[in-house]
Design a protein around this motif. Structure first.
Motif, PDB file in Angstrom:
ATOM      1  N   ARG A 183       7.597  -0.251  -9.507  1.00 14.39           N
ATOM      2  CA  ARG A 183       6.998   1.063  -9.787  1.00 14.39           C
ATOM      3  C   ARG A 183       6.611   1.791  -8.503  1.00 14.39           C
ATOM      4  O   ARG A 183       6.822   2.992  -8.366  1.00 14.39           O
ATOM      5  CB  ARG A 183       5.783   0.908 -10.706  1.00 14.39           C
ATOM      6  N   LYS A 184       6.069   1.035  -7.550  1.00 17.39           N
ATOM      7  CA  LYS A 184       5.698   1.669  -6.272  1.00 17.39           C
ATOM      8  C   LYS A 184       6.949   2.143  -5.521  1.00 17.39           C
ATOM      9  O   LYS A 184       6.951   3.217  -4.922  1.00 17.39           O
ATOM     10  CB  LYS A 184       4.876   0.695  -5.424  1.00 17.39           C
ATOM     11  N   LYS A 227       0.870  -1.176   0.000  1.00 22.72           N
ATOM     12  CA  LYS A 227       0.000   0.000   0.000  1.00 22.72           C
ATOM     13  C   LYS A 227       0.917   1.239   0.000  1.00 22.72           C
ATOM     14  O   LYS A 227       1.866   1.301   0.793  1.00 22.72           O
ATOM     15  CB  LYS A 227      -0.862  -0.027   1.255  1.00 22.72           C
ATOM     16  N   LEU A 228       0.652   2.170  -0.892  1.00 23.60           N
ATOM     17  CA  LEU A 228       1.491   3.369  -0.952  1.00 23.60           C
ATOM     18  C   LEU A 228       1.267   4.250   0.270  1.00 23.60           C
ATOM     19  O   LEU A 228       0.142   4.351   0.760  1.00 23.60           O
ATOM     20  CB  LEU A 228       1.184   4.172  -2.218  1.00 23.60           C
ATOM     21  N   PRO A 229       2.318   4.908   0.778  1.00 23.92           N
ATOM     22  CA  PRO A 229       2.117   5.832   1.910  1.00 23.92           C
ATOM     23  C   PRO A 229       1.288   7.045   1.482  1.00 23.92           C
ATOM     24  O   PRO A 229       1.223   7.383   0.301  1.00 23.92           O
ATOM     25  CB  PRO A 229       3.541   6.240   2.296  1.00 23.92           C
ATOM     26  N   THR A 230       0.689   7.676   2.481  1.00 17.79           N
ATOM     27  CA  THR A 230      -0.086   8.890   2.237  1.00 17.79           C
ATOM     28  C   THR A 230       0.855  10.075   2.011  1.00 17.79           C
ATOM     29  O   THR A 230       0.637  10.897   1.125  1.00 17.79           O
ATOM     30  CB  THR A 230      -0.947   9.208   3.484  1.00 17.79           C
ATOM     31  N   THR A 231       1.881  10.134   2.837  1.00 15.42           N
ATOM     32  CA  THR A 231       2.791  11.278   2.834  1.00 15.42           C
ATOM     33  C   THR A 231       4.225  10.785   2.949  1.00 15.42           C
ATOM     34  O   THR A 231       4.490   9.822   3.662  1.00 15.42           O
ATOM     35  CB  THR A 231       2.513  12.186   4.058  1.00 15.42           C
ATOM     36  N   VAL A 260      10.605   6.735  -4.067  1.00 14.24           N
ATOM     37  CA  VAL A 260      11.920   7.372  -4.281  1.00 14.24           C
ATOM     38  C   VAL A 260      11.711   8.780  -4.844  1.00 14.24           C
ATOM     39  O   VAL A 260      12.298   9.764  -4.359  1.00 14.24           O
ATOM     40  CB  VAL A 260      12.796   6.530  -5.242  1.00 14.24           C
ATOM     41  N   ASP A 261      10.858   8.876  -5.854  1.00 10.91           N
ATOM     42  CA  ASP A 261      10.573  10.190  -6.459  1.00 10.91           C
ATOM     43  C   ASP A 261      10.020  11.164  -5.410  1.00 10.91           C
ATOM     44  O   ASP A 261      10.374  12.358  -5.406  1.00 10.91           O
ATOM     45  CB  ASP A 261       9.525  10.051  -7.572  1.00 10.91           C
TER      46      ASP A 261
END
Lengths: 360, 360
Positions: free
Chosen positions: B338-339, B202-206, B344-345
């Motif tokens: 990709r996630k 799950k991607l982080p929010t911030t 990183v970006d």
């Protein structure tokens, strides 16, 4: 030197541990206990099999007025520290106060000023600092030790413990009128203290609360993370995580230029009679990077007395030295408490500013 | 199924490790290697005792043009990934690319689109994900496992290694024109990947960079800390620290509602044939808080093949399945890459914004 006679103000759970520690310390004796009611105090004395010689009082005032008492231990809610520490100091009682020392540095300064002007010793109840393991690790943190971890770059520490619904609704430590700092006071005191300790008590440049804070309906912090940054003499970051909502953890990891220290029980060691930490030094990868040239060394440190008894012993040693030899109170322990409190305040300020960095 | 024939583009140090891994993997074989000069390629073949059957080329083009090559491994500087991964994919070669996958997600998307449109498998070179220890820990992270660590609240990871002055001045990984991400690409790829892995991708929010970053004169990050925050489904914080300036450390600590996992060698295990982690479950303090009811359990996991060979084996399995059975490429590995690249970006963006939080 004479045994230092302690009075305990309040019958919190932690008072049971410290009453035992006073009994274990060779230079201290439990002289009096008090609760707000005589019944509670008598119950505490009976349940903890205190000797009949211990005076049992139904008010805190009776302890601080008792001329037989040399020093008080305050396991009270943090909001009451300033009142009772200042009162005790004004009666020339030395003051050992449970952490967090105060709700903020302004309150702590009132306590420290009262102690200083009355010539009494102050110390907060961070027990882990008195464990010989801590001294052993400190030796490895010294810049002058070429076999140590070298310049500290990174510190990680946690203080988390699972609590019950009952705790989260009713415990003193999450009540805004009693312990408004919540986890930031009760738990972060250790992580902030450990970060300062690892940096030789140099204050961080910047303190930033991280946005994962959880508060209860009364606004008291139940879970908090923060990042402390030092610019000088070298860049260092210390990240802390403290929570009443997570599994028990007391991790401390310190990584420097030449080595690292790791342990998982830095606040309360797994067992009373010995403790260990992992020390890794000069680690490199073997050819092809398919493994490491060294493993962490398990450094075991025995302790004859539990860390809380060593704390009482150190405090009583300072008190006896003042009482019997006319020494000045040590400035070391008040300074450690004050720096810790300054960083607690900065985390709280950052939190109140929506996690903006606070420059110290 | 047939053995998958690999071509390696570039003779970086890491290529030695992966060439050995290809030899160890039962379903893979090294078919060709190339450097920008035939002399360097021949030297690499001789130094690593490659079999005479391995084709040795003096240009990368010759590998991607060779119809005998099924898959390429790219240990090239990150700035060259997009060019050679896209070229290889267009020649229907499957692509195993060293991490970081790309300089940014825009470049990675060009690679992933090339792989998808040509029906070839993509995977990045994060070896630790293929170690059976990782699968074992993953089982303890599962929400449905009542004997696991429960809901994840906190993740701590480091990837640090000491380097020489020569490295800091001349190594590819700190050259702005070759590997502009520096430690953020080379080292944080692991810590960000581990944080995402622990949160079930799950991607982080911030994402917030912390202000202790050190860069070299070319602007390349040599040391960086960052904090990842999840709001949903529960608040979680992951703090990472990555540095070319510190002692070797590869710590990973994950603390949840019911237990915790700690290890100090998550990226490269101490030894090749087995690895361990500490698992603490249901820890409480004993009466008087003078110790713990449990100790961490040391969980040992044996592995018949080193993790890099397991990575090659998994990649080759997917390639063979596409080649021999007409399967579709797995979307799992590209998605993980990709996630990771997205985070990183985000760290880079936060850094460029002066450590402001970046919402994903």
């Amino acid at each position: 030197m004479s045994e230092v006679r302690f009075g305990i103000l309040g019958c919190a759970n932690i008072a049971r541990k410290v009453a035992r520690a006073i009994a274990l310390a060779p230079n201290a004796t439990l002289y009096a206990i008090a609760s707000r009611s005589i019944q509670k105090a008598e119950k505490f004395a009976a349940e903890n099999s205190l000797p009949a010689s211990v005076r049992v009082y139904g008010s805190y005032d009776e302890v601080v007025e008792d001329s037989g008492v040399d020093a008080v231990y305050l396991p009270l809610p943090t909001s009451l520290h300033v009142r009772w520490a200042v009162t005790a100091a004004s009666k020339k009682k030395h003051v050992l106060v449970e952490k967090p020392a105060a709700l903020d540095v302004a309150e702590l300064d009132r306590i420290l000023e009262a102690c200083e002007s009355n010539g009494v010793q102050f110390m907060d109840g961070a027990m882990w600092l008195h464990h010989p393991r801590t001294a052993h690790m400190e030796h490895l943190l010294s810049d002058s030790n070429s076999n140590g971890i070298g310049t500290v770059h990174f510190i990680h520490s946690t203080s988390t413990m699972p609590t019950t619904q009952e705790f989260l609704e009713n415990n003193i430590r999450v009540k805004p009128e009693l312990d408004a700092l919540g986890a930031l006071g009760d738990l972060a005191w250790y992580c902030i203290g450990a970060s300062l300790w690892a940096k030789g008590y140099k204050l961080p440049t910047t303190v930033t609360a991280l946005p994962d804070t959880t508060r209860n309906a009364g606004g008291v912090t139940l879970s908090i993370s923060a990042s402390l940054q030092w610019d000088q003499p070298n860049k260092t970051v210390a990240n802390i995580h403290c929570s009443f909502l997570s599994h028990t953890s007391m991790d401390l990891a310190i990584c420097g230029s030449n080595g690292s220290i790791n342990l998982k029980d830095f606040i309360i060691p797994y067992k009373e009679t010995s403790a260990k930490f992992d020390f890794t030094f000069g680690a490199k990868f073997v050819d092809l990077h398919i493994g490491w040239n060294v493993r962490p060394e398990e450094v075991h440190v025995d302790n004859k007395l539990p860390q809380e008894a060593l704390m009482v012993q150190e405090f009583a040693r300072l008190v006896a030295s003042i009482k019997d030899c006319g020494s000045q109170p040590s400035r070391n322990w008040p300074e450690i408490s004050r720096k810790t409190q300054l960083v607690v305040d900065a985390v709280k300020k950052s939190l109140d500013l929506g996690c903006k960095p606070v420059v110290l």
